[in-house]
Design an enzyme around this catalytic site. Sequence first.
Site, PDB file in Angstrom:
ATOM      1  N   GLU A  93       6.582  13.161  -0.164  1.00 15.97           N
ATOM      2  CA  GLU A  93       6.024  12.458  -1.321  1.00 15.97           C
ATOM      3  C   GLU A  93       6.254  13.185  -2.650  1.00 15.97           C
ATOM      4  O   GLU A  93       5.527  12.951  -3.618  1.00 15.97           O
ATOM      5  CB  GLU A  93       4.530  12.213  -1.105  1.00 15.97           C
ATOM      6  CG  GLU A  93       4.271  11.282   0.071  1.00 15.97           C
ATOM      7  CD  GLU A  93       2.881  10.711   0.004  1.00 15.97           C
ATOM      8  OE1 GLU A  93       2.770   9.499  -0.262  1.00 15.97           O
ATOM      9  OE2 GLU A  93       1.912  11.461   0.224  1.00 15.97           O
ATOM     10  N   HIS A 123      -1.669  15.381  -5.966  1.00 12.82           N
ATOM     11  CA  HIS A 123      -1.853  14.235  -5.070  1.00 12.82           C
ATOM     12  C   HIS A 123      -2.782  14.674  -3.946  1.00 12.82           C
ATOM     13  O   HIS A 123      -2.495  15.646  -3.251  1.00 12.82           O
ATOM     14  CB  HIS A 123      -0.537  13.765  -4.489  1.00 12.82           C
ATOM     15  CG  HIS A 123      -0.730  12.808  -3.345  1.00 12.82           C
ATOM     16  ND1 HIS A 123      -1.439  11.630  -3.475  1.00 12.82           N
ATOM     17  CD2 HIS A 123      -0.353  12.863  -2.032  1.00 12.82           C
ATOM     18  CE1 HIS A 123      -1.477  11.007  -2.304  1.00 12.82           C
ATOM     19  NE2 HIS A 123      -0.830  11.736  -1.417  1.00 12.82           N
ATOM     20  N   HIS A 136      -6.043  13.462  -0.857  1.00 16.70           N
ATOM     21  CA  HIS A 136      -6.793  12.466  -0.068  1.00 16.70           C
ATOM     22  C   HIS A 136      -8.281  12.774  -0.176  1.00 16.70           C
ATOM     23  O   HIS A 136      -9.019  12.595   0.789  1.00 16.70           O
ATOM     24  CB  HIS A 136      -6.369  12.510   1.401  1.00 16.70           C
ATOM     25  CG  HIS A 136      -4.895  12.458   1.627  1.00 16.70           C
ATOM     26  ND1 HIS A 136      -4.300  12.969   2.760  1.00 16.70           N
ATOM     27  CD2 HIS A 136      -3.888  11.943   0.876  1.00 16.70           C
ATOM     28  CE1 HIS A 136      -2.988  12.783   2.681  1.00 16.70           C
ATOM     29  NE2 HIS A 136      -2.713  12.157   1.559  1.00 16.70           N
ATOM     30  N   HIS A 139      -5.052   5.448   0.859  1.00 19.97           N
ATOM     31  CA  HIS A 139      -4.232   6.657   0.869  1.00 19.97           C
ATOM     32  C   HIS A 139      -4.911   7.825   0.142  1.00 19.97           C
ATOM     33  O   HIS A 139      -5.158   8.853   0.746  1.00 19.97           O
ATOM     34  CB  HIS A 139      -2.878   6.303   0.226  1.00 19.97           C
ATOM     35  CG  HIS A 139      -1.871   7.395   0.270  1.00 19.97           C
ATOM     36  ND1 HIS A 139      -0.520   7.161   0.219  1.00 19.97           N
ATOM     37  CD2 HIS A 139      -2.001   8.737   0.344  1.00 19.97           C
ATOM     38  CE1 HIS A 139       0.132   8.323   0.274  1.00 19.97           C
ATOM     39  NE2 HIS A 139      -0.745   9.286   0.349  1.00 19.97           N
TER      40      HIS A 139
END
Lengths: 235, 235, 235, 235
Positions: free
Chosen positions: A75, A94, A96, A165
């Site tokens: 990613e 990024h 979660h 996500h």
Amino acid sequence: MTSEILEDLALANHILVNEGVLDGFGHISVRHPTHPERFFIARSMAPALVTPEDIVEVDLNGEVHDAQGRRTYVERFIHSAIYKARPDVMSVIHSHSPAVIPFGVTGARLRPICHMSGFLGATTPVFDIRHSAGESTDLLVSSQALGEALAKVLGPSNVALMRGHGSVTVGNSIKQAVFRGVYTESNARLQAEASRLGEITFLTEAEAKATSDMNDKHLDRPWEMWKRNAQNLSR
Amino acid sequence: MTSEILEDLALANHILVNEGVLDGFGHISVRHPTHPERFFIARSMAPALVTPEDIVEVDLNGEVHDAQGRRTYVERFIHSAIYKARPDVMSVIHSHSPAVIPFGVTGARLRPICHMSGFLGATTPVFDIRHSAGESTDLLVSSQALGEALAKVLGPSNVALMRGHGSVTVGNSIKQAVFRGVYTESNARLQAEASRLGEITFLTEAEAKATSDMNDKHLDRPWEMWKRNAQNLSR
Amino acid sequence: MTSEILEDLALANHILVNEGVLDGFGHISVRHPTHPERFFIARSMAPALVTPEDIVEVDLNGEVHDAQGRRTYVERFIHSAIYKARPDVMSVIHSHSPAVIPFGVTGARLRPICHMSGFLGATTPVFDIRHSAGESTDLLVSSQALGEALAKVLGPSNVALMRGHGSVTVGNSIKQAVFRGVYTESNARLQAEASRLGEITFLTEAEAKATSDMNDKHLDRPWEMWKRNAQNLSR
Amino acid sequence: MTSEILEDLALANHILVNEGVLDGFGHISVRHPTHPERFFIARSMAPALVTPEDIVEVDLNGEVHDAQGRRTYVERFIHSAIYKARPDVMSVIHSHSPAVIPFGVTGARLRPICHMSGFLGATTPVFDIRHSAGESTDLLVSSQALGEALAKVLGPSNVALMRGHGSVTVGNSIKQAVFRGVYTESNARLQAEASRLGEITFLTEAEAKATSDMNDKHLDRPWEMWKRNAQNLSR
């Protein structure tokens, strides 16, 4: 100067794990200080274990440039596309982080509930990969085209949720991005809790702006504490 | 005597971090034992890192008096104005403790749900800076005038919430203020949880008074435990 | 034999703190193995700090018998009255464990949601001190008469809640009482959570009985783990 | 090769405790690498304390084969029956992980809310022992017949809930089973939280399949972190 940045980036990985923003997955990157068309990010590994030696260089199309031929996260395009679209952004996370995910899969909108999270501003957009790539993907932003679709949804905001996500958070420095990553998660916890007590008075747009500017002057204070906590943890 | 107080104040900072009342922000102060028109508070830094050497002296208008010229928190006026308005108060905590914030942004009122938090009494007022300074501030109590507006809302209570920001807790000693800080947060967690199960039977006003008086006799017991926990943490 | 019991009692204090049943307050006692009209309990202090040397002997009217003249908890009458009323009880815990408190102040009844908490049986009675002593007490069970009122509400049950205060848990050994203390708190957490998802299928009375009998055969297993955890903590 | 598997199995016990899937109860097993009609599981003890020396061998009818005559868990039949019914399964976890239990006792169905838990697929079946053995059992799967009833409800799924008890999770390796155990619990927490915010957009079946396949390529990443965390804990 670069070696200091690599150390800060490794430390930021540990801080974000320690503060519950990253777990075995997720990543933080920083734009190259003198070559703005490049950024630094760890090779593909658990953030808690990253050292400065594990960091590779990537360009704004997501191409890795590493003498040792190491690979990084699938990613990485989240980062490359945002750096390309947003010259003001110097660091991208990024994650979660758990309190944020429920806001990405329901109609509830994440909004600033207190002065620590004014950077959320008036809107926190939600990126749904289904609109770009259909209903049978693995949800990963695994190409520059998907990264660009995400960057477009992010627009000028500091945070965008990703349906089913996680989320992405940006800043003009590692410290600002880390601050925002921690307090995005905190705001989500507080907002979920408050929504069960009654109707919420959120910050006005002007309050959001003023508090965000104010917090930018105090980024070193929590950083020093988080740094100590992360270092204690890894002893 | 002063040096003992500075040690207690540094320890109180660590306890409040360790018990989840303070994080990278927030502060606790104590009135000077022999010069009641002065109080002690750490210089501008993360509470977890405060040592006795980091503590400065401030007067009741928020003016810092420090031979080394060090600065303290922008929000010192929370403390100066409350010490001025409330001669009974010997220690003040300002925190963003997480379970309390939802009560400051909704119509729900924080009330004593069990015998540990009788000090909350019949009412826990909410200070909204919008009423004093309009809808576009950075929410900080950054002047003596704002501190006085907050002190007025606090009135004779032991705790006041601050909308979109946090809360303030006062006591007649460091130990009492710390006890109240910890159990204000605890009460907020319990009340939020109970409110989902059904209608709550709160303490009566007489029960609140009687339990508060009773707990004042046992402040040393949790203090010794919190002290040990905080010291273990910082080893 | 007595010295082993005192060591187990000190350890049980640490386990209950470590597992979140006790905090700076609350206590566990054990009946004297050969003089059933006496029980052991720590002197008045935080449970986390109790050593075998801190334990005193009390009779079933709450009178302390200690050569050194030490005092114990004001609420020792919870223990004395229950040992008097219930010859089968060998150990008593009084705690403010947080998930249980909401069930004591609302109409919601604590019931066994899974096989670990069958000992809760069909009913978990709630003691409200207002029915015995009016609406302006400090909520403490501070006399033998109040202890007897509590013991009467407890009846043949293993757990009774105390409105606005906490709960009491009994067992036929320290290990059984500790097991029940930990899983009463666990059941309260699970039941609160499940009640938000939909209507709950609780254990039948026969299932509650069968699972409680079954768990009594496995009390050593969690005890060994809790022991290790508590010992790691206090190193 | 067997000794490496026993070490991984002991480590998996510690990881599952450390990540909150197992507590003093629950177990994980692995099929024998060269004798598929046998599996390995710890003797009857707290998972946190398991070492490779504590592991025994059991056949697919739940018969223990141990030179030292040691016994294992009453519920070994969960494992034996699933290995018998599912040749693809190489590792089985039985846990009481807390966020999952509420889904087993209410009508709410556990479904994949994000890309980490695609392995939950379209349905997560619920096993109620009442349908096999009536309303007065101790809820334990204490015979091969009960194990087979559970295996039948599990069918081709990766996870089955057990009403009033816990859940079972299977994988084609220890690492896959552990990953699924951790993220089943995580999904339950996220789903419970999200259900209070509004209607949830779950993964489509195709997304569940694609994300599950994708995650199978990255099982080493969290494993390395969980391993380090578990090892730090037991130092």
